[in-house]
Design a protein around this motif. Structure first.
Motif, PDB file in Angstrom:
ATOM      1  N   SER A  56      35.442  47.333  29.258  1.00 12.18           N
ATOM      2  CA  SER A  56      35.684  46.251  30.083  1.00 12.18           C
ATOM      3  C   SER A  56      36.447  45.640  30.544  1.00 12.18           C
ATOM      4  O   SER A  56      36.461  44.928  31.519  1.00 12.18           O
ATOM      5  N   LEU A  57      37.347  45.715  29.758  1.00 15.03           N
ATOM      6  CA  LEU A  57      38.858  44.712  29.611  1.00 15.03           C
ATOM      7  C   LEU A  57      38.967  45.684  31.046  1.00 15.03           C
ATOM      8  O   LEU A  57      40.131  45.285  31.902  1.00 15.03           O
ATOM      9  N   TRP A  58      39.285  46.690  30.994  1.00 18.77           N
ATOM     10  CA  TRP A  58      39.308  47.412  32.282  1.00 18.77           C
ATOM     11  C   TRP A  58      39.199  47.268  33.945  1.00 18.77           C
ATOM     12  O   TRP A  58      39.372  47.143  35.011  1.00 18.77           O
ATOM     13  N   VAL A  69      34.844  50.681  20.666  1.00 16.42           N
ATOM     14  CA  VAL A  69      36.113  49.923  20.529  1.00 16.42           C
ATOM     15  C   VAL A  69      36.018  49.979  22.324  1.00 16.42           C
ATOM     16  O   VAL A  69      36.997  49.846  23.698  1.00 16.42           O
ATOM     17  N   GLY A  70      36.260  51.617  22.494  1.00 20.16           N
ATOM     18  CA  GLY A  70      35.982  52.224  23.985  1.00 20.16           C
ATOM     19  C   GLY A  70      35.175  51.363  24.993  1.00 20.16           C
ATOM     20  O   GLY A  70      35.582  50.622  25.919  1.00 20.16           O
ATOM     21  N   LEU A  71      33.933  51.245  24.441  1.00 24.16           N
ATOM     22  CA  LEU A  71      32.966  50.046  25.800  1.00 24.16           C
ATOM     23  C   LEU A  71      33.571  48.965  25.823  1.00 24.16           C
ATOM     24  O   LEU A  71      33.829  48.261  26.695  1.00 24.16           O
ATOM     25  N   ALA A  72      34.078  47.905  25.062  1.00 20.90           N
ATOM     26  CA  ALA A  72      35.204  46.961  24.725  1.00 20.90           C
ATOM     27  C   ALA A  72      36.473  47.526  25.747  1.00 20.90           C
ATOM     28  O   ALA A  72      37.079  46.064  26.583  1.00 20.90           O
ATOM     29  N   LEU A  73      37.087  48.494  25.550  1.00 22.44           N
ATOM     30  CA  LEU A  73      38.298  48.530  26.113  1.00 22.44           C
ATOM     31  C   LEU A  73      38.113  48.767  27.849  1.00 22.44           C
ATOM     32  O   LEU A  73      38.915  48.264  29.122  1.00 22.44           O
ATOM     33  N   GLY A 119      32.303  37.909  27.609  1.00 17.03           N
ATOM     34  CA  GLY A 119      33.491  37.498  28.481  1.00 17.03           C
ATOM     35  C   GLY A 119      33.829  37.823  29.710  1.00 17.03           C
ATOM     36  O   GLY A 119      33.907  37.367  30.351  1.00 17.03           O
ATOM     37  N   GLY A 120      32.711  38.963  29.835  1.00 16.61           N
ATOM     38  CA  GLY A 120      32.930  39.356  31.244  1.00 16.61           C
ATOM     39  C   GLY A 120      32.218  39.422  32.065  1.00 16.61           C
ATOM     40  O   GLY A 120      31.580  39.967  33.473  1.00 16.61           O
TER      41      GLY A 120
END
Length: 469
Positions: free
Chosen positions: A302-304, A296-300, A112-113
């Motif tokens: 990406s959000l950052w 989970v770390g990779l997803a977070l 989504g990014g």
């Protein structure tokens, strides 16, 4: 009452007690088909309510799923006791649900990014190229990620054409389904198989030929059909709703994060140090725990690092992943008695189903596994369907890979490919349909779409069955 560290410590000690772990086993031979009712209720609700009562389903799908789940859990608790009930919950949580939903969360968030911005002109060659690109990306980004990345650019490219419904239909066939068949990252059924012990490269090796054969056949059919319909356009709209803009790919660092997802999943499949913890009969391996933490770390991350404008350009929303999380929490719990009954084989209440896919000598009938798993995937959901037939065949990944590879291939092909037969066979199908309709495409009805799939996809599946099974 506040939950203190002391309470948590006592709970963890309780989970590790061997007596409690042993009590988690339930004999499927003693269970009637009534135990399968909540599971069937959830799947039928997913299949029917969005069509017959869309507003009700949209606003209350979580409550409906919770209701069916409680209809299973409460009788199970009173019938078998708290120890097996707790054991079941822990097994579902750590052994299946969390790894499954964490991977989907990571792929959904990272893809989504990534935004493909700009406008193209929907010629037969360009459309075929975009479909081929999406098909290739689906096994890396997941069918949902690839579909969400490319559906809007494809719609913009064809928004001045009168004949564009077929473009979306083939997009669902290829990008939202067939393309995800190469790896466990591509489609949820295959990741469930991976969690059950199916080797990452087994899937890649054995599914490569059927995926390539079906994808090339569909791309060829699409090109011929699109070329014919393009030639029949009386006059392309003189005013393009989306004027030309140069193409730009935004959010490219997320491709590195996707590579990290691939490496994390590969690590959990290749590195097996034999270190883990038994939690109420469920073995939590170190490599799987590290994989989930990495995802989970990779997803977070990406959000950052992804600018908000990029996600806005993708119309990014948490609603789809929240819906999947709620639905599969209920599915994974209510499917447990069905799996137990299947494991009982001829002694269980589903003996007739076992007999229908088993020959006189006791060998599995691979074609039956293909068509039955495919039929249920078409009208229910392909992930739990894969799980059902995986357990019906043997329930053991090593047995299936080494002794029954054609049977495992049949289940994989049926679950992945026939998820494209209806709008409800795979989660991205309905999402693509909704986005297309928002952009003004007059998509066919539920049964209208089935006419497309039966006319174009079904004959190719028959050929695959004859050649490969």
């Amino acid at each position: 009452m506040l939950l203190t560290p002391r309470h948590l410590l006592c709970f963890l000690i309780l989970l590790c007690l061997p007596g409690v772990a042993a009590a988690a086993e339930v004999d499927g031979a003693s269970m009637s088909l009534l135990w399968a009712l909540p599971f069937a209720g959830i799947l039928l609700s997913i299949a029917i309510l969005p069509i017959l009562a869309s507003a009700l389903w949209h606003h209350h799908f979580g409550k409906i799923t919770a209701g069916w789940t409680l209809l299973f859990l409460v009788p199970f608790l009173f019938t078998f006791g708290w120890q097996p009930s707790l054991g079941l919950g822990v097994h579902v949580l750590f052994g299946e649900y969390l790894p499954f939903i964490i991977l989907l969360f990571a792929l959904f968030t990272i893809s989504g990014g990534i935004l493909l911005e700009g406008n193209l002109h929907g010629s037969p060659g360009l459309n075929t190229g975009l479909l081929a690109l999406g098909t290739a990306l689906a096994s890396v980004m997941g069918t949902t990620g690839a579909a969400m990345l490319l559906i809007r650019p494809l719609l913009r490219a064809n928004d001045n054409r009168k004949h564009n419904v077929h473009v979306v239909v083939f997009f669902i066939f290829l990008v939202a389904n067939v393309g995800g068949g190469l790896t466990p990252l591509g489609d949820p059924p295959l990741f469930l198989g991976f969690l059950k012990g199916v080797d990452f490269f087994w899937t890649l090796q054995h599914m490569a030929l059927p995926v390539v054969m079906l994808a090339l056949a569909l791309l060829g059919l699409f090109y011929l059909l699109d070329r014919y319909l393009f030639s029949r356009e009386d006059e392309l709209s003189s005013v393009d709703p989306t004027p030309d803009r140069p193409l730009r790919l935004l959010g490219t660092p997320n491709f590195l994060l996707l590579a990290g997802v691939v490496l994390a999943v590969l690590m959990s499949g290749l590195w097996k140090p034999g270190i883990g913890l038994d939690v109420l009969g469920t073995r939590v391996e170190l490599q799987n725990l590290l994989r989930d933490l990495a995802l989970v770390g990779l997803a977070l991350l990406s959000l950052w690092i992804t600018p908000r404008a990029v996600r806005s350009g993708n119309a990014f929303s948490w609603a789809p992943i929240v819906e999947v999380a709620k639905l599969f929490a209920g599915i994974f719990l209510t499917i447990a008695p069905v799996i137990a009954i299947l494991r009982a084989g001829e002694s269980g209440a589903l003996a007739a189903l076992v007999a229908s896919v088993t020959g006189p000598t006791g060998a599995p009938i691979d074609s039956m596994y293909f068509w039955m798993s495919g039929t249920l995937s078409s009208f229910l959901d392909n992930a739990p369907t894969y799980l059902l037939f995986f357990n019906l065949a043997a329930g053991d990944a090593q047995v299936l890979m080494e002794r029954l590879p054609q049977t495992l291939l049949a289940i994989s092909m049926g679950s992945v490919f026939m998820g494209a037969m209806t709008y409800i066979g795979n989660a991205p199908n309905f999402m693509v349909k909704a986005i297309a309709e928002q952009q003004g495409v007059k998509m066919p009805s539920f049964f209208g779409y089935m006419l497309w799939s039966c006319a174009l996809l079904l004959p190719l599946l028959v050929v695959l069955n004859l050649i490969l099974l």
